[in-house]
Design a protein around this motif. Sequence first.
Motif, PDB file in Angstrom:
ATOM      1  N   LEU A   1      70.462   3.970  44.986  1.00 27.65           N
ATOM      2  CA  LEU A   1      70.307   2.753  44.190  1.00 27.65           C
ATOM      3  C   LEU A   1      69.043   2.890  43.355  1.00 27.65           C
ATOM      4  CD1 LEU A   1      70.964  -0.239  43.458  1.00 27.65           C
ATOM      5  CD2 LEU A   1      69.563  -0.897  45.427  1.00 27.65           C
ATOM      6  N   VAL A   2      69.169   2.668  42.048  1.00 25.02           N
ATOM      7  CA  VAL A   2      68.035   2.797  41.134  1.00 25.02           C
ATOM      8  C   VAL A   2      67.909   1.517  40.321  1.00 25.02           C
ATOM      9  CG1 VAL A   2      67.066   4.076  39.179  1.00 25.02           C
ATOM     10  CG2 VAL A   2      68.328   5.303  40.959  1.00 25.02           C
ATOM     11  N   LEU A   3      66.686   1.026  40.175  1.00 26.36           N
ATOM     12  CA  LEU A   3      66.398  -0.096  39.289  1.00 26.36           C
ATOM     13  C   LEU A   3      65.495   0.418  38.171  1.00 26.36           C
ATOM     14  CD1 LEU A   3      65.662  -2.947  41.871  1.00 26.36           C
ATOM     15  CD2 LEU A   3      67.770  -2.542  40.603  1.00 26.36           C
ATOM     16  N   VAL A   4      65.971   0.287  36.932  1.00 24.33           N
ATOM     17  CA  VAL A   4      65.229   0.787  35.775  1.00 24.33           C
ATOM     18  C   VAL A   4      64.669  -0.401  34.995  1.00 24.33           C
ATOM     19  CG1 VAL A   4      65.305   2.216  33.707  1.00 24.33           C
ATOM     20  CG2 VAL A   4      66.817   2.739  35.637  1.00 24.33           C
ATOM     21  N   LEU A   5      63.365  -0.373  34.743  1.00 27.15           N
ATOM     22  CA  LEU A   5      62.709  -1.441  33.988  1.00 27.15           C
ATOM     23  C   LEU A   5      62.500  -0.977  32.551  1.00 27.15           C
ATOM     24  CD1 LEU A   5      61.354  -4.274  34.236  1.00 27.15           C
ATOM     25  CD2 LEU A   5      59.199  -3.061  34.625  1.00 27.15           C
ATOM     26  N   TYR A   6      63.065  -1.720  31.593  1.00 29.45           N
ATOM     27  CA  TYR A   6      62.988  -1.359  30.180  1.00 29.45           C
ATOM     28  C   TYR A   6      62.035  -2.290  29.431  1.00 29.45           C
ATOM     29  CZ  TYR A   6      67.180   1.557  30.743  1.00 29.45           C
ATOM     30  OH  TYR A   6      68.080   2.512  31.131  1.00 29.45           O
ATOM     31  N   ASP A   7      61.244  -1.697  28.555  1.00 27.24           N
ATOM     32  CA  ASP A   7      60.420  -2.467  27.628  1.00 27.24           C
ATOM     33  C   ASP A   7      61.162  -2.516  26.299  1.00 27.24           C
ATOM     34  OD1 ASP A   7      58.556  -3.611  25.998  1.00 27.24           O
ATOM     35  OD2 ASP A   7      57.091  -1.983  26.130  1.00 27.24           O
ATOM     36  N   CYS A   8      61.722  -3.684  25.971  1.00 24.16           N
ATOM     37  CA  CYS A   8      62.532  -3.833  24.762  1.00 24.16           C
ATOM     38  C   CYS A   8      61.714  -4.341  23.574  1.00 24.16           C
ATOM     39  CB  CYS A   8      63.702  -4.782  25.032  1.00 24.16           C
ATOM     40  SG  CYS A   8      64.815  -4.186  26.331  1.00 24.16           S
ATOM     41  N   GLY A   9      60.401  -4.394  23.739  1.00 22.11           N
ATOM     42  CA  GLY A   9      59.535  -4.829  22.649  1.00 22.11           C
ATOM     43  C   GLY A   9      59.281  -6.319  22.656  1.00 22.11           C
ATOM     44  N   ASP A  10      58.158  -6.714  22.083  1.00 27.66           N
ATOM     45  CA  ASP A  10      57.778  -8.128  21.986  1.00 27.66           C
ATOM     46  C   ASP A  10      57.739  -8.804  23.354  1.00 27.66           C
ATOM     47  OD1 ASP A  10      57.587  -7.965  19.191  1.00 27.66           O
ATOM     48  OD2 ASP A  10      59.741  -8.363  18.969  1.00 27.66           O
ATOM     49  N   GLY A  11      57.349  -8.047  24.368  1.00 34.43           N
ATOM     50  CA  GLY A  11      57.221  -8.626  25.703  1.00 34.43           C
ATOM     51  C   GLY A  11      58.526  -8.838  26.435  1.00 34.43           C
ATOM     52  N   GLU A  12      59.630  -8.337  25.878  1.00 31.65           N
ATOM     53  CA  GLU A  12      60.934  -8.515  26.523  1.00 31.65           C
ATOM     54  C   GLU A  12      61.197  -7.367  27.492  1.00 31.65           C
ATOM     55  OE1 GLU A  12      65.427  -8.010  25.054  1.00 31.65           O
ATOM     56  OE2 GLU A  12      64.471  -9.802  24.200  1.00 31.65           O
ATOM     57  N   LEU A  13      61.231  -7.698  28.769  1.00 31.40           N
ATOM     58  CA  LEU A  13      61.493  -6.707  29.812  1.00 31.40           C
ATOM     59  C   LEU A  13      62.871  -6.955  30.408  1.00 31.40           C
ATOM     60  CD1 LEU A  13      58.068  -6.742  31.696  1.00 31.40           C
ATOM     61  CD2 LEU A  13      58.813  -5.189  29.885  1.00 31.40           C
ATOM     62  N   ARG A  14      63.628  -5.885  30.569  1.00 25.90           N
ATOM     63  CA  ARG A  14      64.959  -5.991  31.161  1.00 25.90           C
ATOM     64  C   ARG A  14      65.087  -4.996  32.314  1.00 25.90           C
ATOM     65  NH1 ARG A  14      68.678  -9.061  28.606  1.00 25.90           N
ATOM     66  NH2 ARG A  14      68.089  -9.901  26.568  1.00 25.90           N
ATOM     67  N   VAL A  15      65.944  -5.348  33.269  1.00 28.82           N
ATOM     68  CA  VAL A  15      66.156  -4.508  34.446  1.00 28.82           C
ATOM     69  C   VAL A  15      67.620  -4.084  34.504  1.00 28.82           C
ATOM     70  CG1 VAL A  15      65.938  -4.316  36.948  1.00 28.82           C
ATOM     71  CG2 VAL A  15      64.395  -5.804  35.686  1.00 28.82           C
ATOM     72  N   GLN A  16      67.828  -2.800  34.727  1.00 29.41           N
ATOM     73  CA  GLN A  16      69.197  -2.288  34.856  1.00 29.41           C
ATOM     74  C   GLN A  16      69.391  -1.685  36.245  1.00 29.41           C
ATOM     75  OE1 GLN A  16      70.311   1.316  32.699  1.00 29.41           O
ATOM     76  NE2 GLN A  16      72.290   0.392  32.199  1.00 29.41           N
ATOM     77  N   PRO A  17      70.328  -2.221  37.032  1.00 28.72           N
ATOM     78  CA  PRO A  17      70.622  -1.629  38.341  1.00 28.72           C
ATOM     79  C   PRO A  17      71.697  -0.546  38.217  1.00 28.72           C
ATOM     80  CG  PRO A  17      71.772  -3.717  38.134  1.00 28.72           C
ATOM     81  CD  PRO A  17      71.036  -3.498  36.830  1.00 28.72           C
ATOM     82  N   LEU A  18      71.485   0.554  38.905  1.00 28.62           N
ATOM     83  CA  LEU A  18      72.449   1.655  38.931  1.00 28.62           C
ATOM     84  C   LEU A  18      72.770   1.978  40.385  1.00 28.62           C
ATOM     85  CD1 LEU A  18      70.696   3.982  36.316  1.00 28.62           C
ATOM     86  CD2 LEU A  18      72.736   2.616  35.901  1.00 28.62           C
ATOM     87  N   LEU A  19      74.030   1.914  40.732  1.00 26.51           N
ATOM     88  CA  LEU A  19      74.471   2.262  42.081  1.00 26.51           C
ATOM     89  C   LEU A  19      75.281   3.545  41.995  1.00 26.51           C
ATOM     90  CD1 LEU A  19      74.734   1.536  45.095  1.00 26.51           C
ATOM     91  CD2 LEU A  19      76.802   0.250  44.505  1.00 26.51           C
ATOM     92  N   ASN A  20      74.768   4.592  42.619  1.00 25.43           N
ATOM     93  CA  ASN A  20      75.415   5.907  42.558  1.00 25.43           C
ATOM     94  C   ASN A  20      75.633   6.352  41.111  1.00 25.43           C
ATOM     95  OD1 ASN A  20      75.599   5.841  45.408  1.00 25.43           O
ATOM     96  ND2 ASN A  20      77.492   4.657  45.270  1.00 25.43           N
ATOM     97  N   GLU A  21      74.591   6.172  40.302  1.00 31.37           N
ATOM     98  CA  GLU A  21      74.547   6.558  38.884  1.00 31.37           C
ATOM     99  C   GLU A  21      75.503   5.755  37.999  1.00 31.37           C
ATOM    100  OE1 GLU A  21      74.996   9.582  41.096  1.00 31.37           O
ATOM    101  OE2 GLU A  21      72.861   9.191  41.371  1.00 31.37           O
ATOM    102  N   LYS A  22      76.040   4.651  38.505  1.00 34.88           N
ATOM    103  CA  LYS A  22      76.927   3.807  37.712  1.00 34.88           C
ATOM    104  C   LYS A  22      76.301   2.424  37.561  1.00 34.88           C
ATOM    105  CE  LYS A  22      81.184   6.141  39.161  1.00 34.88           C
ATOM    106  NZ  LYS A  22      82.507   5.983  39.823  1.00 34.88           N
ATOM    107  N   THR A  23      76.423   1.863  36.357  1.00 33.35           N
ATOM    108  CA  THR A  23      75.846   0.543  36.124  1.00 33.35           C
ATOM    109  C   THR A  23      76.614  -0.518  36.909  1.00 33.35           C
ATOM    110  OG1 THR A  23      77.228   0.248  34.150  1.00 33.35           O
ATOM    111  CG2 THR A  23      75.019   1.131  33.821  1.00 33.35           C
TER     112      THR A  23
END
Length: 228
Positions: free
Chosen positions: A164-186
């Motif tokens: 299980l992986v949680l990826v934190l993205y910086d989308c600019g202008d202070g917008e942070l998003r999180v993407q969960p991946l289970l067994n390399e699948k979203t």
Amino acid sequence: MRFFDRCARLVKEVDANSSAVVEVDRFKTGPEMRRVLEKMEDKLNATHINVTYDMAETAFFLCAYEFAINNTVSPWCQLFDEEDAKVMEYVGDLTEYWKRGHGHDINFKSSCILFHDVFRRLDKAASQILSGQQDSEPLTSGNYATQTKRTFRTSHMLPYMANLVLVLYDCGDGELRVQPLLNEKTVAFPGLNGNQSAMPLFADVKERYKELLQGCDFETECRHRQLD
């Protein structure tokens, strides 16, 4: 990582409590399992013994492990057809559902210490940048036929090399998003809907799980409570 072994309430109320998995016991003696055992007896021509669930489980595991490890179809597999395998798989899912899944609230509350740690790490990453799957109805011994498309299927969720992986993205202008991946699948965060559910705002994720983040204390939740 086996935090649940240190959770006294989980150990006492679930692991050491046979009534906590009564649905599993019912299914093992139910009509679906009886058909599996009867078919095994016919294939083995076992006229003098009754094939028990434990025997069937052992044969099924031998079949599964030899296929998974050696990529060979074991002779043990000849004792099961596809429907039999689905029934045996359901026993495993039913067991995990009631012992480690959504069956009892302490099952997931015992992991709040891990949940808190994950979000502390995400918060730390966020500050540097800026400066689970649930079915509509529970699994029981009586709804096997309607659970063929269940989300809670451990063979899919926890294969060998599961991750299980949680990826934190910086989308600019202070917008942070999180993407969960289970067994390399979203996958989507449970409870978050809409087009952005697979990569929601970090703030929305924290708001959705606020009760767990702020109110779930490992020591409090895992303290054994005397049952009436």
